[in-house]
Design a protein around this motif. Structure first.
Motif, PDB file in Angstrom:
ATOM      1  N   ALA A 140       0.761  -1.295  -0.126  1.00  0.00           N
ATOM      2  CA  ALA A 140       0.016   0.158   0.134  1.00  0.00           C
ATOM      3  C   ALA A 140       0.632   1.193  -0.017  1.00  0.00           C
ATOM      4  N   LEU A 141       1.963   1.259   0.081  1.00  0.00           N
ATOM      5  CA  LEU A 141       2.877   2.435   0.313  1.00  0.00           C
ATOM      6  C   LEU A 141       3.266   2.912  -1.116  1.00  0.00           C
ATOM      7  N   GLY A 142       3.640   4.060  -1.265  1.00  0.00           N
ATOM      8  CA  GLY A 142       4.181   4.918  -2.606  1.00  0.00           C
ATOM      9  C   GLY A 142       5.623   4.455  -2.744  1.00  0.00           C
ATOM     10  N   HIS A 143       6.089   4.856  -3.868  1.00  0.00           N
ATOM     11  CA  HIS A 143       7.114   4.728  -4.309  1.00  0.00           C
ATOM     12  C   HIS A 143       8.537   5.071  -3.276  1.00  0.00           C
ATOM     13  N   ALA A 144       8.408   6.472  -2.892  1.00  0.00           N
ATOM     14  CA  ALA A 144       9.354   6.951  -1.703  1.00  0.00           C
ATOM     15  C   ALA A 144       9.147   5.842  -0.583  1.00  0.00           C
ATOM     16  N   ALA A 145       7.872   5.997   0.044  1.00  0.00           N
ATOM     17  CA  ALA A 145       7.565   5.370   1.307  1.00  0.00           C
ATOM     18  C   ALA A 145       8.136   3.788   1.537  1.00  0.00           C
ATOM     19  N   ASN A 146       7.944   3.243   0.134  1.00  0.00           N
ATOM     20  CA  ASN A 146       8.272   1.836   0.460  1.00  0.00           C
ATOM     21  C   ASN A 146       9.831   1.563   0.463  1.00  0.00           C
ATOM     22  N   TYR A 147      10.442   2.389  -0.316  1.00  0.00           N
ATOM     23  CA  TYR A 147      11.850   2.437  -0.206  1.00  0.00           C
ATOM     24  C   TYR A 147      12.308   2.475   1.184  1.00  0.00           C
ATOM     25  N   LEU A 148      12.071   3.382   1.873  1.00  0.00           N
ATOM     26  CA  LEU A 148      12.353   3.728   3.320  1.00  0.00           C
ATOM     27  C   LEU A 148      11.827   2.466   4.099  1.00  0.00           C
ATOM     28  N   MET A 150      11.320  -0.707   3.299  1.00  0.00           N
ATOM     29  CA  MET A 150      12.152  -1.904   2.755  1.00  0.00           C
ATOM     30  C   MET A 150      13.400  -1.897   3.467  1.00  0.00           C
ATOM     31  N   LEU A 151      13.982  -0.807   3.631  1.00  0.00           N
ATOM     32  CA  LEU A 151      15.390  -0.496   4.428  1.00  0.00           C
ATOM     33  C   LEU A 151      15.288  -0.874   5.843  1.00  0.00           C
ATOM     34  N   THR A 152      14.124  -0.537   6.514  1.00  0.00           N
ATOM     35  CA  THR A 152      14.205  -0.583   7.783  1.00  0.00           C
ATOM     36  C   THR A 152      13.296  -1.809   8.407  1.00  0.00           C
ATOM     37  N   GLY A 153      12.291  -1.877   7.713  1.00  0.00           N
ATOM     38  CA  GLY A 153      10.860  -2.620   8.175  1.00  0.00           C
ATOM     39  C   GLY A 153       9.778  -1.977   9.163  1.00  0.00           C
ATOM     40  N   GLU A 154      10.070  -0.554   9.234  1.00  0.00           N
ATOM     41  CA  GLU A 154       9.051   0.192   9.663  1.00  0.00           C
ATOM     42  C   GLU A 154       8.540   1.297   8.981  1.00  0.00           C
ATOM     43  N   GLU A 155       7.225   1.675   8.893  1.00  0.00           N
ATOM     44  CA  GLU A 155       6.576   2.521   8.177  1.00  0.00           C
ATOM     45  C   GLU A 155       7.233   4.099   8.530  1.00  0.00           C
ATOM     46  N   PRO A 156       7.835   4.566   7.488  1.00  0.00           N
ATOM     47  CA  PRO A 156       8.279   5.857   7.784  1.00  0.00           C
ATOM     48  C   PRO A 156       7.434   6.883   8.105  1.00  0.00           C
ATOM     49  N   SER A 157       7.776   8.057   9.023  1.00  0.00           N
ATOM     50  CA  SER A 157       6.984   9.129   9.155  1.00  0.00           C
ATOM     51  C   SER A 157       6.535   9.984   7.730  1.00  0.00           C
ATOM     52  N   LEU A 158       5.704  10.628   7.874  1.00  0.00           N
ATOM     53  CA  LEU A 158       5.228  11.590   6.994  1.00  0.00           C
ATOM     54  C   LEU A 158       6.245  12.670   6.708  1.00  0.00           C
ATOM     55  N   GLU A 159       7.054  13.034   7.381  1.00  0.00           N
ATOM     56  CA  GLU A 159       8.022  14.174   7.294  1.00  0.00           C
ATOM     57  C   GLU A 159       9.157  13.293   6.486  1.00  0.00           C
ATOM     58  N   HIS A 160       9.586  11.983   6.786  1.00  0.00           N
ATOM     59  CA  HIS A 160      10.731  11.619   5.904  1.00  0.00           C
ATOM     60  C   HIS A 160      10.159  11.216   4.514  1.00  0.00           C
ATOM     61  N   ILE A 161       9.093  10.695   4.382  1.00  0.00           N
ATOM     62  CA  ILE A 161       8.323  10.433   3.249  1.00  0.00           C
ATOM     63  C   ILE A 161       8.305  11.751   2.248  1.00  0.00           C
ATOM     64  N   ARG A 162       7.870  12.774   2.571  1.00  0.00           N
ATOM     65  CA  ARG A 162       7.850  13.858   1.711  1.00  0.00           C
ATOM     66  C   ARG A 162       9.349  14.458   1.811  1.00  0.00           C
ATOM     67  N   GLY A 163       9.979  14.310   2.682  1.00  0.00           N
ATOM     68  CA  GLY A 163      11.340  14.824   2.594  1.00  0.00           C
ATOM     69  C   GLY A 163      12.441  14.159   1.311  1.00  0.00           C
ATOM     70  N   LEU A 164      12.072  12.760   1.375  1.00  0.00           N
ATOM     71  CA  LEU A 164      12.655  11.968   0.211  1.00  0.00           C
ATOM     72  C   LEU A 164      12.047  12.210  -0.954  1.00  0.00           C
ATOM     73  N   GLU A 165      10.719  12.533  -1.037  1.00  0.00           N
ATOM     74  CA  GLU A 165      10.031  12.465  -2.384  1.00  0.00           C
ATOM     75  C   GLU A 165      10.280  14.007  -2.964  1.00  0.00           C
ATOM     76  N   ILE A 166      10.514  14.848  -2.058  1.00  0.00           N
ATOM     77  CA  ILE A 166      11.191  16.378  -2.719  1.00  0.00           C
ATOM     78  C   ILE A 166      12.382  16.168  -3.186  1.00  0.00           C
ATOM     79  N   TYR A 167      13.264  15.434  -2.544  1.00  0.00           N
ATOM     80  CA  TYR A 167      14.676  15.083  -3.137  1.00  0.00           C
ATOM     81  C   TYR A 167      14.408  14.192  -4.382  1.00  0.00           C
ATOM     82  N   LEU A 168      13.711  13.235  -4.683  1.00  0.00           N
ATOM     83  CA  LEU A 168      13.576  12.574  -5.616  1.00  0.00           C
ATOM     84  C   LEU A 168      13.037  13.314  -6.829  1.00  0.00           C
TER      85      LEU A 168
END
Length: 369
Positions: A140-148, A150-168
């Protein structure tokens, strides 16, 4: 060789402007989801909700890797292959996956399979090389959120998802740089997307291209306090060592992508309650720019995107060895957009060279040499 037409992006190095398909890149980076950026670059227009839903579903469906590719990644981990090299190896194996699913290797399905697979390969390999259990993609997670995830096994925070998405979104496309040119050269021979993207990753791996953000973090971690900054940097200059994170072949002002990413990084580091690291990084940038004027007074050298890329990715807790692979998660979309454009032009790229070798050589028999 004639100039290569490019409808995807326009760079003004004097004014510090980057336009992507007519949009200021900042507008896209801040407002769009990464999936919208994927659609825009592959189709040259923003998606409707229905088009976006279809593309998102395809990216979700294409995340699973063929077990044979997992076996290759396990072998690479056993041999302690560096992550970007492992990504290049994994991408080269995607031809097996496409063949088994009867995908068009030079069509949208082939492009989306590569885009969907790169974060999965990267995260899977990181788990393998660190002797951790592989985490399956989240349904159910989007492209950026799923990457984070799969690295940790924990669903990332909205802040981290958006930070990575802006970077991408920020680094997705940037004209005919070395890796993009490599992809276009391969595609110009009427090769396939997997071959072109494998070549592009090979070019990106170099320290002068995608490999630059890692040394930025190494530098910042070596400098412990404000009092050490100037002596550390002067040693760099006087030893004629390369100062990573500064200077660009095109921009003569501060890289506009660095301007945006500095804001993202600042927000991340203040939320981490580690604002002292951010303050140190800004002091290093300020003093480095002053010393650049002193040591290289006739050159306009400003902060480039790698400096603040390093701060963003480090702020997102992405391991330094994955910086280049994380960049690839974004830039592969730009590479593929260029591949489609090159296919439309259907003309082989053949640069002219200037001969600088010896002249008037005379042959002598081997016994007389």
């Amino acid at each position: 060789m004639d100039n290569i037409p490019n409808h995807l992006s326009k760079i003004d190095g004097q004014l510090g402007k980057l336009i992507i398909l007519g949009f200021p890149f900042e507008e896209l980076a801040i407002n769009a989801s990464f999936e919208e950026i994927v659609f825009l670059l592959l189709h040259s227009h923003l998606p409707t909700q229905g088009e976006l839903n279809l593309l998102t579903k395809k990216l979700l469906d294409y995340r699973d890797l063929d077990p044979k590719i997992l076996d290759v990644l396990k072998s690479a981990a056993e041999n302690e292959i560096e992550p970007t090299e492992a990504l290049r190896i994994g991408v080269s194996c995607l031809s097996m996956d496409m063949h088994s699913h009867r995908m068009d290797k030079e069509g949208i399905s082939g492009a989306l399979k590569i885009i969907a697979s790169i974060p999965v390969i990267t995260a899977t390999y990181w788990r393998l090389i660190n002797n951790k259990t592989i985490i399956d993609p989240h349904p159910a997670l989007g492209h950026a959120a799923n990457y984070l995830y799969m690295l940790t096994g924990e669903e990332p925070s909205l802040e981290h998802i958006r930070g990575l998405e802006i970077y991408l979104n920020t680094v997705v496309e940037h004209g005919l740089n070395a890796s993009t040119f490599s992809a276009r050269v391969v595609m110009s021979t009427r090769s396939d997307f997997v071959s072109a993207i494998t070549a592009a990753i090979g070019a990106l791996k170099g320290i002068l291209h995608g490999g630059a953000p890692g040394p930025v973090i190494d530098m910042l971690l070596e400098i412990k306090t404000f009092s050490e900054i100037e002596s550390y940097l002067r040693h760099k200059f006087e030893s004629r060592e390369r100062l990573m994170g500064f200077g660009h072949r095109i921009y003569r002002v501060k890289d506009p992508r660095a301007v945006l990413l500095s804001e993202v990084a600042e927000d991340l580091w203040h939320h981490k309650d580690l604002s002292e690291f951010w303050t140190l990084a800004i002091d290093v940038e300020r003093i480095a720019l002053r010393l650049l004027k002193e040591y290289k007074p006739h050159r306009s050298i400003k902060t480039n995107v790698e400096y603040h890329t390093a701060l963003v990715l480090h702020g997102l807790d992405i391991p330094t060895p994955l910086f280049t692979s994380t960049f690839t998660i974004s830039r592969v979309v730009g590479w593929l957009a260029h591949c489609f454009e090159q296919l439309e032009q259907d003309r082989i790229i053949r640069p002219k060279s200037i001969y600088t070798g010896p002249s008037e050589q005379k042959w002598s028999p081997i016994a007389e040499r």
